[in-house]
Design a protein around this motif. Structure first.
Motif, PDB file in Angstrom:
ATOM      1  N   ALA A 206      11.467  -3.173  31.391  1.00 13.63           N
ATOM      2  CA  ALA A 206      10.750  -2.217  30.546  1.00 13.63           C
ATOM      3  C   ALA A 206       9.748  -2.895  29.622  1.00 13.63           C
ATOM      4  N   PHE A 207       9.741  -4.235  29.607  1.00 12.18           N
ATOM      5  CA  PHE A 207       8.719  -4.922  28.810  1.00 12.18           C
ATOM      6  C   PHE A 207       7.348  -4.875  29.468  1.00 12.18           C
ATOM      7  N   ILE A 208       7.309  -4.533  30.758  1.00 14.15           N
ATOM      8  CA  ILE A 208       6.012  -4.381  31.440  1.00 14.15           C
ATOM      9  C   ILE A 208       5.145  -3.426  30.625  1.00 14.15           C
ATOM     10  N   PRO A 209       3.928  -3.854  30.274  1.00 13.13           N
ATOM     11  CA  PRO A 209       3.124  -3.052  29.329  1.00 13.13           C
ATOM     12  C   PRO A 209       2.983  -1.581  29.702  1.00 13.13           C
ATOM     13  N   SER A 210       2.874  -1.276  31.014  1.00 12.46           N
ATOM     14  CA  SER A 210       2.670   0.135  31.364  1.00 12.46           C
ATOM     15  C   SER A 210       3.927   0.949  31.063  1.00 12.46           C
ATOM     16  N   ILE A 211       5.080   0.298  30.967  1.00 14.11           N
ATOM     17  CA  ILE A 211       6.299   1.031  30.597  1.00 14.11           C
ATOM     18  C   ILE A 211       6.517   0.986  29.090  1.00 14.11           C
ATOM     19  N   SER A 212       6.340  -0.211  28.511  1.00 17.35           N
ATOM     20  CA  SER A 212       6.698  -0.339  27.093  1.00 17.35           C
ATOM     21  C   SER A 212       5.642   0.270  26.179  1.00 17.35           C
ATOM     22  N   LYS A 213       4.403   0.399  26.669  1.00 23.18           N
ATOM     23  CA  LYS A 213       3.293   0.876  25.842  1.00 23.18           C
ATOM     24  C   LYS A 213       3.195   0.075  24.550  1.00 23.18           C
ATOM     25  N   GLY A 214       3.539  -1.204  24.655  1.00 23.00           N
ATOM     26  CA  GLY A 214       3.387  -2.077  23.505  1.00 23.00           C
ATOM     27  C   GLY A 214       4.433  -1.914  22.422  1.00 23.00           C
ATOM     28  N   SER A 215       5.471  -1.152  22.694  1.00 23.49           N
ATOM     29  CA  SER A 215       6.488  -0.980  21.663  1.00 23.49           C
ATOM     30  C   SER A 215       7.793  -1.623  22.104  1.00 23.49           C
ATOM     31  N   LEU A 216       8.452  -2.297  21.183  1.00 24.07           N
ATOM     32  CA  LEU A 216       9.758  -2.895  21.478  1.00 24.07           C
ATOM     33  C   LEU A 216      10.816  -1.830  21.704  1.00 24.07           C
ATOM     34  N   LEU A 217      10.541  -0.629  21.190  1.00 24.40           N
ATOM     35  CA  LEU A 217      11.576   0.400  21.208  1.00 24.40           C
ATOM     36  C   LEU A 217      11.827   0.930  22.614  1.00 24.40           C
ATOM     37  N   VAL A 218      10.808   0.886  23.474  1.00 22.97           N
ATOM     38  CA  VAL A 218      11.019   1.384  24.832  1.00 22.97           C
ATOM     39  C   VAL A 218      11.988   0.476  25.593  1.00 22.97           C
ATOM     40  N   PRO A 219      11.742  -0.864  25.626  1.00 21.63           N
ATOM     41  CA  PRO A 219      12.736  -1.721  26.290  1.00 21.63           C
ATOM     42  C   PRO A 219      14.121  -1.576  25.665  1.00 21.63           C
ATOM     43  N   LEU A 220      14.180  -1.500  24.351  1.00 20.19           N
ATOM     44  CA  LEU A 220      15.482  -1.340  23.694  1.00 20.19           C
ATOM     45  C   LEU A 220      16.160  -0.056  24.165  1.00 20.19           C
ATOM     46  N   GLY A 221      15.396   1.031  24.187  1.00 22.52           N
ATOM     47  CA  GLY A 221      15.946   2.314  24.617  1.00 22.52           C
ATOM     48  C   GLY A 221      16.426   2.256  26.056  1.00 22.52           C
ATOM     49  N   MET A 222      15.615   1.673  26.930  1.00 20.98           N
ATOM     50  CA  MET A 222      15.994   1.613  28.345  1.00 20.98           C
ATOM     51  C   MET A 222      17.237   0.742  28.533  1.00 20.98           C
ATOM     52  N   PHE A 223      17.314  -0.361  27.756  1.00 19.37           N
ATOM     53  CA  PHE A 223      18.506  -1.200  27.814  1.00 19.37           C
ATOM     54  C   PHE A 223      19.739  -0.384  27.421  1.00 19.37           C
ATOM     55  N   LEU A 224      19.623   0.379  26.339  1.00 20.15           N
ATOM     56  CA  LEU A 224      20.786   1.138  25.851  1.00 20.15           C
ATOM     57  C   LEU A 224      21.191   2.226  26.850  1.00 20.15           C
ATOM     58  N   VAL A 225      20.191   2.902  27.420  1.00 22.89           N
ATOM     59  CA  VAL A 225      20.493   3.936  28.411  1.00 22.89           C
ATOM     60  C   VAL A 225      21.258   3.315  29.575  1.00 22.89           C
ATOM     61  N   ALA A 226      20.716   2.180  30.098  1.00 21.03           N
ATOM     62  CA  ALA A 226      21.365   1.521  31.229  1.00 21.03           C
ATOM     63  C   ALA A 226      22.762   1.052  30.845  1.00 21.03           C
ATOM     64  N   TRP A 227      22.880   0.549  29.638  1.00 16.80           N
ATOM     65  CA  TRP A 227      24.161   0.022  29.168  1.00 16.80           C
ATOM     66  C   TRP A 227      25.218   1.124  29.095  1.00 16.80           C
TER      67      TRP A 227
END
Lengths: 188, 665
Positions: free
Chosen positions: B439-460
């Motif tokens: 989710a750190f890929i720019p087109s997914i994260s849109k430059g925000s740390l919160l998207v990777p964090l959110g996706m990690f938590l969802v997957a977790w």
């Protein structure tokens, strides 16, 4: 209870903490009832408005100060794009602007310029000028309690009335128009 | 005539509520079974008269009886019939009547569904609820009578606030109030336990299904409220941290903590005084919410018209109910045995972690809501606490909670071997970290740390829960065991699973819509097109359209994706006739992966309009998450161990041991 220790020990005292916290809170709520934000006048009423010198939203080079507003009767409306109640109020401001009874100057409070501009594009711009108060300093000087708030300021730079919370349609006829008449009469 | 009957029924219900508050309680204290036995009949009577009162007000709305002030202020002959029903609770007086009516219904429900409880417990719980309803009915009768007559009968009513003329309003307050009122049951059980000094685990078992039921309603109420705000207020937001929203959110947080803490108290006998505290806290916050909404202490878009007399009344009521129960707590709680021991890595310790986080969060929200008031009262200066502050706090607490959720289901009571636990969760962790990194890929994260964090938590959350189900069924083969387990002993376990999945769904929706959403403000002429996120919107102009009690300008938009037509949207700008108020009615094409949202602004002349177009990816998952949580709670309540009748005969410890054995088998 026979099985409890009659003398309070430190262990027992901690069970009283929730009660104390609640009583303190109740004290604030009681005081809050008498500071009812819509009805209790601001301490600034009939006092000169605080000094300010702020950039405008559409031209940050241009500064507007209290002095430059002298001689005009104007309504200072404190708002922010993050404020839900401001949205409800905006229709009323548009109406006042359409009626042309008083110049409205906006104070964009603790807000990003981009968000503020987008807001005005969406909802229409009732303001003669929009001042930017990014740090919130001027808002604090005006005693802003929560956005939105509006101050009616006369030609002498004196605050004549404060509307706390959103303006409603009845406020126009009920409060604003009579006050403007009164100010006009006083000026003559 | 009918309104007078309603008024009279309300007075009678107050008399019964007073009797219900006094006699059953005294009966249990001085051993007078005939007095204690009055609890059930009194609860029945109270529910009966409150039903009559509620029906009378509903009737007054149906027949447009504008001699009743409340009807005249909130209805109109042109108001569609469905809203003549929901208008009953559309303003202050009627919503109080709904509160009291629901409290009566819940009391009657306890009277019916408490066959397995001792008379002593039933009498005390109902006495506490009688006290609460005495307060509410008295508040109505003395300061806010919904049946008050007008002596100059207006020909036409002022109409219901247009914002409230919507199916969302028809549903939002009743569900929310069922939740608020439901917490009075948990509160009643806690107070009954404190009065009786019988502070073993049995009260926890009794109050668990009731608490979960209240929580389910509150979850539904908040979810519906958020959904309503999204489509009705016309600016595409779904949560605003408004004081009144916070007032419903705080009891929800406390109630969530209470549900988890009750599990520990029931199963392990631990956290006893803490759980009592949470039961008091959850209901106290419900009452506080009522105070904040109706006293005018805080300014809010939701606030009812304020009146200092009402404020004083509720404040005194709060002092008696909350102050009284906290004093009782301070007196009785020190004698509570603290319960079973557990080690640092155990289900207890993790649930304690959950409780502490939720409580801290609850107090942060409370502080943020009251901070302007506190600062002003202390003359420290004026502050306003807005959206950004609350968001920051929310983002500080929820990720930690979401991490704990993943561990929870695999934890065992008393002690979990940390090495074993890590071994089990290895795969889940690796998968979630990989997804987070992707989710750190720019087109997914849109430059925000919160998207990777959110996706990690969802997957977790998802992977750890799948791991937990495999672990639970590891000695069994085949999918049929899973279904057998779901239908049988494991029902509440799977309810919990579903509720936790709801959290994951919520995080997914919130992360996506906050960072991938697109919003455009445009001026468009008929025939013009605009493109957002691959969708092409064609504006086909605006035509006047009449409505039952409003006139509207209705826009038409045709939306294409790759030249294929996907939707036609018709947003409206309405003017309600009775009050002359303009209203924006957004049009939404909804989908699981995205909403397309159009909202009309102002006419700019020559057929041009200012308007807003939104692309809202995954926004539905926010509310689907809420629904999943509520459904999970319902499944937990339906677990059959709450329906076995002889439970109170067994000592708590053996019962706890039994359920423990079945849970861990």
């Amino acid at each position: 209870m026979s099985d409890t220790n009659p003398t309070p020990t430190p262990g027992r005292m901690r069970y009283l903490i929730p009660l104390f916290v609640f009583l303190i809170m109740a004290g604030f709520l009681l005081k809050g009832l008498f500071m009812d934000p819509r009805h209790i006048p601001s301490v600034l009423i009939n006092k000169p408005a605080p000094e300010f010198n702020l950039p405008t939203l559409y031209n940050p080079e241009k500064l507007i100060s209290k002095e430059s507003m002298k001689g005009k009767v104007w309504l200072l409306n404190v708002w922010a794009s993050w404020c839900g109640a401001c949205r409800a109020e905006h229709q009323v401001l548009n109406t006042i602007a359409d009626m042309g009874i008083v110049d409205i100057v906006g104070l964009d409070y603790k807000d990003e310029a981009v968000d503020g501009k987008r807001w005005l594009k969406q909802l229409g711009n009732p303001y003669k000028e929009v001042l930017v108060d990014k740090s919130g300093r001027t808002g604090i000087d005006f005693g802003v309690y929560g956005v939105p708030e509006s101050f009616l300021i006369d030609g002498e730079g004196v605050i004549r009335h404060k509307f706390t919370g959103p303006l409603y349609y009845p406020d126009i006829k009920g409060t604003l128009v009579p006050l403007l008449d009164e100010i006009k009469k006083g000026a003559k | 005539m009918i309104p007078e009957i309603g008024h009279f029924a309300l007075v009678l219900s107050m008399c019964l509520a007073i009797a219900q508050a006094i006699f059953p309680l005294i009966g249990t204290l001085n051993n007078t079974p005939s007095w204690a036995g009055l609890a059930r009949p009194l609860a029945w009577g109270q529910a009966f008269f409150l039903t009559i009162a509620f029906a009378a007000l509903t009737y007054a709305f149906q027949v447009d009886d504008f001699s009743v002030r409340y009807v005249a202020s909130n209805s109109n002959t042109l108001l569609p019939n469905i809203y003549k029903i929901s208008a009953v609770w559309g303003a202050h007086e009627g919503s109080l009547l709904l509160w009291a009516f629901f409290l009566g219904i819940w009391s009657a429900a306890i009277a019916v569904l408490s066959k397995s409880l001792t008379q002593e417990v039933v009498s005390r719980v109902l006495a506490v609820m009688g006290m609460i309803n005495t307060g509410f009915i008295a508040f109505m009768l003395f300061t806010s009578n919904p049946f008050e007559r007008l002596f100059q009968v207006p020909v036409e009513g002022r109409d219901l606030n247009p914002l409230l003329q919507d199916i969302g309003l028809a549903l939002h307050p009743p569900t929310l109030y069922l939740g608020y009122v439901g917490f009075s049951v948990a509160f009643g059980f806690a107070i009954a336990a404190l009065i009786g000094g019988r502070l073993d685990a049995s009260w926890a078992r009794w109050s668990r299904p009731w608490t979960t039921a209240a929580w389910v309603w509150l979850t539904l109420g908040i979810t519906i409220g958020s959904w309503w705000a999204y489509y009705e207020l016309g600016w595409g937001g779904w949560w605003f941290w408004d004081p009144v929203e916070n007032a419903s959110f705080m009891p929800w947080i406390a109630g969530t903590a209470l549900m988890h803490s009750l599990a520990v108290t029931e199963k392990r006998g631990a956290f006893r005084s803490w759980t009592l505290m949470l039961a008091i806290l959850a209901f106290s916050l419900c009452l506080l919410g009522t105070f904040l909404v109706r006293s005018g202490v805080l300014t809010s878009v939701h606030a009812f018209a304020s009146d200092p007399a009402r404020g004083i009344f509720i404040l005194i009521f709060l002092l008696v109910v909350i102050g009284g129960s906290l004093a009782l707590y301070a007196w009785r709680a020190p004698s509570i045995f603290s319960g079973g021991r557990f080690s640092l890595v155990s289900r207890e310790s993790f649930l304690l972690g959950n409780n502490l986080l939720l409580t801290v969060f609850c107090f942060l929200v409370l502080f943020g809501t009251l901070a302007p008031l506190i600062y002003d009262a202390l003359e420290w200066g004026k502050i306003s606490v807005g959206f950004p502050w609350f968001n920051k706090m929310f983002l500080m607490v929820t990720p930690l909670l979401a991490v704990l959720i993943g561990f929870g289901p695999l934890m065992r009571w008393k002690r979990t071997d940390p090495v074993q636990l890590m071994k089990k969760l290895r795969v889940a962790m690796v998968i979630s970290v990989i997804i987070g990194l992707i989710a750190f890929i720019p087109s997914i994260s849109k430059g925000s740390l919160l998207v990777p964090l959110g996706m990690f938590l969802v997957a977790w959350i998802i992977t750890s829960h799948i791991t937990a189900i495999f672990d639970r069924l590891k000695h069994k083969q085949g999918i049929s065991h899973l279904f057998a387990d779901m239908a049988g002993k494991g029902r509440s376990y799977y309810g919990m699973m579903l509720a936790h999945m709801g959290v994951a769904m919520f995080i997914l929706g919130a992360a996506m819509v906050s960072h991938h959403g697109v919003e455009k403000d445009l001026r468009m002429s008929p025939g013009e097109t605009a493109e957002i996120s691959a969708y092409r919107f064609r504006f086909d102009g605006v035509t006047p359209t009449p409505g039952p009690n409003y006139t509207a300008n209705q826009g038409k938009f045709t939306i294409f994706l790759d030249d294929k037509q996907v939707a036609v949207l018709e947003p409206q700008k309405r003017t309600y006739l009775a009050q002359g108020r303009p209203m924006t009615e957004a049009a939404i094409d909804w989908g699981l992966t995205r909403d397309l949202y159009v909202s009309l602004g102002e006419s700019l002349g020559d057929g041009d309009w200012s308007l807003r177009l939104y692309y809202k990816p995954f926004v539905r998952w926010i509310w689907l998450g809420g629904l999943a949580m509520a459904l999970g709670g319902m499944i937990c309540i339906s677990d059959r161990r709450y329906r076995t009748k002889k439970q109170e005969k067994q000592p708590a410890q053996t019962d706890a041991a039994n359920t423990l054995a079945t849970e861990n088998s």
